[in-house]
Enzyme design. Structure first.
Site, short mmCIF file in Angstrom:
data_model
loop_
_atom_site.label_atom_id
_atom_site.label_comp_id
_atom_site.label_asym_id
_atom_site.label_seq_id
_atom_site.Cartn_x
_atom_site.Cartn_y
_atom_site.Cartn_z
N SER A 1 39.93 34.96 37.35
CA SER A 1 39.29 35.67 38.46
C SER A 1 39.39 37.15 38.15
O SER A 1 40.41 37.79 38.40
CB SER A 1 39.99 35.35 39.78
N LYS B 1 33.03 35.29 42.95
CA LYS B 1 34.38 34.84 43.27
C LYS B 1 35.11 35.88 44.12
O LYS B 1 35.82 35.53 45.08
CB LYS B 1 35.16 34.58 41.98
N LYS C 1 44.55 41.30 44.90
CA LYS C 1 43.84 41.71 43.68
C LYS C 1 42.35 41.41 43.80
O LYS C 1 41.49 42.25 43.47
CB LYS C 1 44.42 40.98 42.47
#
Length: 295
Positions: free
Chosen positions: A95, A170, A239
């Site tokens: 990711s 994502k 994050k």
């Protein structure tokens, strides 16, 4: 894929990578590498993969990575560049960041190596059960080459655009997860403060228009149960919210809510005291601020 099965390699045997590489190893010749070599050896014993030294993964026709961030992927690409061969396809399940992914892809392209950013959704359970969702950025012909292999562990695979698009989708997806988690936590502490039983409130919400994946699949199992099993760290969701903010900045579109939620999770990461706790632990922070426990 043709008549001959491709030779694969998988780098990064973390919570997601370990089962994904296992599915591949049951169907294809699969080389595995992990920073902790003992984990690669354990994987070989469990699934029949072959642990190798890092340069040897460049022997594969398809190289899969699943690492914490795009920075580790780029550093790995730099290390492997002398060994990689033209025609190799690199499928990155990290990711990560769209901009850095494009930089990595351009560097690999000079060596004749194609790159796909193929982010995953569905959590550890989806990876273990072989029903992950994959959102893929890259060239259509590279996607077509990788899709039959990814189908071994994914129930839905979507080509969402050029390189970087998988990472972007994502990040926004996980930003929506964060919105739902924070909003439901706020609402539930208010209801409990008003004397409503959390279990009954959740039952109503899940039969009404306010339901979400968070309310249906996370809140009862993790918050109401008081278990908070650590399957997706709070720091990793923070994050992803940072990446989502970069996607928004690059697009130049208004996003006051998503920007604010990023700030909420940065505060939560500091206030909870550890970025390693499960992301649902943000509910505990709101409980502490409100002076109630969601029960």
């Amino acid at each position: 894929m043709g008549e001959r099965a491709p030779k694969l390699a998988f780098v990064g045997l973390g919570a997601m990578g370990y089962p994904l590489a296992g599915h591949l190893a049951r169907r294809f010749e699969t080389l595995v590498w992990n920073r902790t070599f003992a984990k690669a050896q354990a994987h070989a014993e469990a699934f029949g993969s072959r642990p190798v030294e890092l340069p040897e993964v460049a022997q594969a026709e398809m190289l899969f990575t699943c690492l914490p961030t795009s920075h580790e992927v780029h550093e790995l690409a730099l290390r492997l560049l002398p060994y990689l061969r033209p025609g190799t396809l690199w499928v990155d399940h990290t990711s990560g960041e769209p901009e850095l992914a494009r930089k990595t892809a351009a560097m690999l392209e000079e060596k004749g190596v194609a790159y796909l950013d193929a982010c995953l959704s569905g959590g550890v359970a989806g990876a273990v059960e072989g029903r992950a969702t994959v959102m893929v950025g890259g060239r259509p012909e590279d996607f077509a080459r990788a899709q039959p292999v990814m189908a071994v562990y994914a129930s839905k695979i979507v080509h969402v655009g050029p390189v970087g698009a998988g990472h972007a989708v994502k990040a926004i997806n996980n930003a929506l997860l964060a919105v739902n988690l924070w909003a439901l936590s706020e609402g539930m502490v208010a209801l409990v403060k008003q004397g409503v039983e959390a279990r009954l409130a959740l039952e109503v919400i899940n039969a009404s228009s306010g339901r979400s994946n968070v309310s249906e699949n996370l809140f009862g199992q993790r918050v109401l149960s008081r278990e908070f099993p650590n399957t997706f760290a709070l720091g990793l969701l923070a994050k992803d919210l940072g990446i989502a903010s970069k996607v928004i900045e690059a697009a130049g579109t208004p996003a006051p809510l998503l920007r604010q939620v990023r700030e909420f999770f940065e505060v939560a990461k500091r206030e909870v005291g550890s970025s390693e706790v499960d992301h649902t632990a943000v509910a505990q922070l709101l409980e502490r601020w409100s002076g109630v426990e969601i029960r």
